[in-house]
Design a protein around this motif. Sequence first.
Motif, PDB file in Angstrom:
ATOM      1  N   ASP A 137       0.816  -1.219   0.000  1.00  0.00           N
ATOM      2  CA  ASP A 137       0.000   0.000   0.000  1.00  0.00           C
ATOM      3  C   ASP A 137       0.846   1.265   0.000  1.00  0.00           C
ATOM      4  OD1 ASP A 137      -2.744  -1.255   0.360  1.00  0.00           O
ATOM      5  OD2 ASP A 137      -1.652  -2.110   2.060  1.00  0.00           O
ATOM      6  N   ILE A 138       1.979   1.201   0.715  1.00  0.00           N
ATOM      7  CA  ILE A 138       2.856   2.370   0.833  1.00  0.00           C
ATOM      8  C   ILE A 138       4.297   1.922   0.589  1.00  0.00           C
ATOM      9  CG2 ILE A 138       3.678   4.251   2.336  1.00  0.00           C
ATOM     10  CD1 ILE A 138       0.606   2.403   3.468  1.00  0.00           C
ATOM     11  N   ILE A 139       5.015   2.673  -0.246  1.00  0.00           N
ATOM     12  CA  ILE A 139       6.445   2.434  -0.450  1.00  0.00           C
ATOM     13  C   ILE A 139       7.198   3.618   0.145  1.00  0.00           C
ATOM     14  CG2 ILE A 139       8.318   2.230  -2.138  1.00  0.00           C
ATOM     15  CD1 ILE A 139       6.276   0.979  -4.083  1.00  0.00           C
ATOM     16  N   GLU A 140       7.993   3.354   1.179  1.00  0.00           N
ATOM     17  CA  GLU A 140       8.857   4.415   1.707  1.00  0.00           C
ATOM     18  C   GLU A 140      10.091   4.451   0.816  1.00  0.00           C
ATOM     19  OE1 GLU A 140       9.645   6.396   5.899  1.00  0.00           O
ATOM     20  OE2 GLU A 140      10.381   4.329   5.860  1.00  0.00           O
ATOM     21  N   ALA A 141      10.176   5.502  -0.015  1.00  0.00           N
ATOM     22  CA  ALA A 141      11.151   5.525  -1.107  1.00  0.00           C
ATOM     23  C   ALA A 141      12.502   6.085  -0.700  1.00  0.00           C
ATOM     24  CB  ALA A 141      10.580   6.338  -2.271  1.00  0.00           C
ATOM     25  N   GLY A 142      12.577   6.757   0.430  1.00  0.00           N
ATOM     26  CA  GLY A 142      13.867   7.282   0.849  1.00  0.00           C
ATOM     27  C   GLY A 142      13.747   8.414   1.848  1.00  0.00           C
ATOM     28  N   PHE A 143      14.913   8.998   2.149  1.00  0.00           N
ATOM     29  CA  PHE A 143      15.070  10.086   3.116  1.00  0.00           C
ATOM     30  C   PHE A 143      15.670  11.248   2.318  1.00  0.00           C
ATOM     31  CE2 PHE A 143      17.469  10.996   7.412  1.00  0.00           C
ATOM     32  CZ  PHE A 143      16.760  12.167   7.566  1.00  0.00           C
ATOM     33  N   PRO A 144      14.824  12.045   1.644  1.00  0.00           N
ATOM     34  CA  PRO A 144      15.288  12.960   0.594  1.00  0.00           C
ATOM     35  C   PRO A 144      16.402  13.913   0.989  1.00  0.00           C
ATOM     36  CG  PRO A 144      12.904  12.819   0.595  1.00  0.00           C
ATOM     37  CD  PRO A 144      13.370  12.081   1.809  1.00  0.00           C
ATOM     38  N   VAL A 145      16.373  14.441   2.220  1.00  0.00           N
ATOM     39  CA  VAL A 145      17.374  15.431   2.596  1.00  0.00           C
ATOM     40  C   VAL A 145      18.748  14.803   2.828  1.00  0.00           C
ATOM     41  CG1 VAL A 145      17.235  15.456   5.134  1.00  0.00           C
ATOM     42  CG2 VAL A 145      17.507  17.624   3.873  1.00  0.00           C
ATOM     43  N   SER A 146      18.801  13.481   2.965  1.00  0.00           N
ATOM     44  CA  SER A 146      20.058  12.829   3.364  1.00  0.00           C
ATOM     45  C   SER A 146      21.121  12.850   2.279  1.00  0.00           C
ATOM     46  CB  SER A 146      19.797  11.393   3.826  1.00  0.00           C
ATOM     47  OG  SER A 146      19.353  10.585   2.745  1.00  0.00           O
ATOM     48  N   SER A 147      20.712  12.810   1.007  1.00  0.00           N
ATOM     49  CA  SER A 147      21.692  12.845  -0.086  1.00  0.00           C
ATOM     50  C   SER A 147      20.973  13.156  -1.396  1.00  0.00           C
ATOM     51  CB  SER A 147      22.407  11.496  -0.211  1.00  0.00           C
ATOM     52  OG  SER A 147      21.555  10.529  -0.795  1.00  0.00           O
ATOM     53  N   PRO A 148      21.711  13.698  -2.377  1.00  0.00           N
ATOM     54  CA  PRO A 148      21.102  13.933  -3.692  1.00  0.00           C
ATOM     55  C   PRO A 148      20.575  12.641  -4.324  1.00  0.00           C
ATOM     56  CG  PRO A 148      23.192  15.108  -3.520  1.00  0.00           C
ATOM     57  CD  PRO A 148      23.085  14.227  -2.301  1.00  0.00           C
ATOM     58  N   GLY A 149      21.281  11.528  -4.088  1.00  0.00           N
ATOM     59  CA  GLY A 149      20.850  10.239  -4.625  1.00  0.00           C
ATOM     60  C   GLY A 149      19.514   9.807  -4.062  1.00  0.00           C
ATOM     61  N   ASP A 150      19.349   9.972  -2.741  1.00  0.00           N
ATOM     62  CA  ASP A 150      18.080   9.603  -2.105  1.00  0.00           C
ATOM     63  C   ASP A 150      16.953  10.503  -2.603  1.00  0.00           C
ATOM     64  OD1 ASP A 150      18.328   7.337  -0.483  1.00  0.00           O
ATOM     65  OD2 ASP A 150      17.412   8.353   1.220  1.00  0.00           O
ATOM     66  N   PHE A 151      17.228  11.793  -2.708  1.00  0.00           N
ATOM     67  CA  PHE A 151      16.235  12.739  -3.215  1.00  0.00           C
ATOM     68  C   PHE A 151      15.778  12.308  -4.613  1.00  0.00           C
ATOM     69  CE2 PHE A 151      14.792  16.414  -5.553  1.00  0.00           C
ATOM     70  CZ  PHE A 151      14.054  17.147  -4.642  1.00  0.00           C
ATOM     71  N   ASN A 152      16.743  12.022  -5.475  1.00  0.00           N
ATOM     72  CA  ASN A 152      16.431  11.634  -6.853  1.00  0.00           C
ATOM     73  C   ASN A 152      15.640  10.327  -6.913  1.00  0.00           C
ATOM     74  OD1 ASN A 152      16.679  12.007  -9.753  1.00  0.00           O
ATOM     75  ND2 ASN A 152      18.061  10.256  -9.702  1.00  0.00           N
ATOM     76  N   SER A 153      15.969   9.389  -6.015  1.00  0.00           N
ATOM     77  CA  SER A 153      15.249   8.106  -5.994  1.00  0.00           C
ATOM     78  C   SER A 153      13.774   8.306  -5.660  1.00  0.00           C
ATOM     79  CB  SER A 153      15.892   7.154  -4.981  1.00  0.00           C
ATOM     80  OG  SER A 153      17.155   6.728  -5.437  1.00  0.00           O
ATOM     81  N   VAL A 154      13.492   9.202  -4.711  1.00  0.00           N
ATOM     82  CA  VAL A 154      12.088   9.482  -4.362  1.00  0.00           C
ATOM     83  C   VAL A 154      11.369  10.096  -5.561  1.00  0.00           C
ATOM     84  CG1 VAL A 154      10.517  10.715  -2.815  1.00  0.00           C
ATOM     85  CG2 VAL A 154      12.632   9.733  -1.902  1.00  0.00           C
ATOM     86  N   VAL A 155      12.034  11.017  -6.250  1.00  0.00           N
ATOM     87  CA  VAL A 155      11.451  11.643  -7.440  1.00  0.00           C
ATOM     88  C   VAL A 155      11.116  10.596  -8.501  1.00  0.00           C
ATOM     89  CG1 VAL A 155      11.896  13.195  -9.395  1.00  0.00           C
ATOM     90  CG2 VAL A 155      12.601  13.876  -7.090  1.00  0.00           C
ATOM     91  N   GLU A 156      12.094   9.728  -8.791  1.00  0.00           N
ATOM     92  CA  GLU A 156      11.921   8.766  -9.880  1.00  0.00           C
ATOM     93  C   GLU A 156      10.946   7.643  -9.523  1.00  0.00           C
ATOM     94  OE1 GLU A 156      12.924   9.334 -12.891  1.00  0.00           O
ATOM     95  OE2 GLU A 156      13.881  11.187 -12.214  1.00  0.00           O
ATOM     96  N   ILE A 157      10.936   7.218  -8.273  1.00  0.00           N
ATOM     97  CA  ILE A 157       9.964   6.193  -7.848  1.00  0.00           C
ATOM     98  C   ILE A 157       8.551   6.779  -7.914  1.00  0.00           C
ATOM     99  CG2 ILE A 157       9.133   4.863  -5.846  1.00  0.00           C
ATOM    100  CD1 ILE A 157      12.158   4.432  -5.162  1.00  0.00           C
TER     101      ILE A 157
END
Length: 388
Positions: free
Chosen positions: A44-64
């Motif tokens: 039901d819910i995908i926790e995609a990342g911790f956006p502020v932690s790194s540019p990579g994590d931020f980008n992963s949340v965007v793309e997911i």
Amino acid sequence: MLHDPNRVYVFDTTLRDGEQVPGCQLTTPEKIEIAKELELLGVDIIEAGFPVSSPGDFNSVVEISKAVKNPTVCALTRANKGDIDAAIESLKYAKHPRIHTGIGSSDMHIKHKFNSTREDILERAVEAVKYAKRAVEDIEFYAEDAGRADVVFLAQMVEAVIAAGATVVNIPDTNGYCLPDQYGSKIKFLKENVKNIDKAIISVHCHNDLGLATANSIAGLQNGARQIEGTINGIGERAGNTSIEEVVMILKTHQVLGLHTNINSKNFYELSRMISTQMRMPVQPNKAIVGSNAFAHSSGIHQDGFLKNRENYEIIRPEDVGFPSASIVLTARSGRHALKFHLERLGYNLDKEELAEVYNSFLTLADVKLDINDDDLLGLVAHKLVKN
């Protein structure tokens, strides 16, 4: 929030909490591939990342957010505006966005992590929820280290954040400390003493430091929680998180609980293998549900009972979790029934005396060779018997 009172929502944090395991970092394309499989699984819910932690994590949340359409996409934050702003920005393409914000709730964390007071922490919690709520409707609040928190203060915090707009309240056993009855009682206390608790879903997020993550999660569900947070294969910080596959199959097996999920459990085995490979994190053979030995029988007593009736030694069918099939493994502990089963599979139907003769030879071989395969069996019978 209107929802089926017996429906348990499944919140997968494989891509956030699971990815925090040293050496298990994933690229954005790998995360997208897993997210699509999680969507097929029915989470039901995908926790995609911790956006502020790194540019990579931020980008992963965007793309997911772009890649999936049915699940809610969730971004983790601490209780501060910078984190929340990053989360809001990362979720701009999400069809169903959620911000997961929170702060410590135990006196241990309040004093020794935040060097603060209960009053100040309560104020920061409410401010964070209100700030996030301006941009995103679906807000989950986590009361970190709730497992060790004073239950009266925890209830006060939960009531305040729901009043501020939280739609889900997460009661984490962050350190895997609680016993199941303690954790269940904590959830029950909140259910009975927080006056606006009907305005939010209670979520359970349990860690496995004492091997109790799944038991605690079930205890939480039995006492009124309706969201379970976990990972595939139980990966995660330290000893890991609750295994989603375990909770789902417990609910399927114990229908007396009257709870259900929207998970397609037949996808578990393949998804488990995919995550194990991509994260370079082997699954222990005796891991419940998805381990390579989960449906393997090697003891003679078990093999005999299984061959007479599968349910003697299996409470879950392998096909229900996408497992190839149950296996009868031949070892020095195997009995005549198992040997007969494998010989018949190979086309040899032996009478009692022939089976006894081959069985004696088999035991001698099995004592020195740990893995008995079809070639070994063919060798045992080739010079003595004629194939039917």
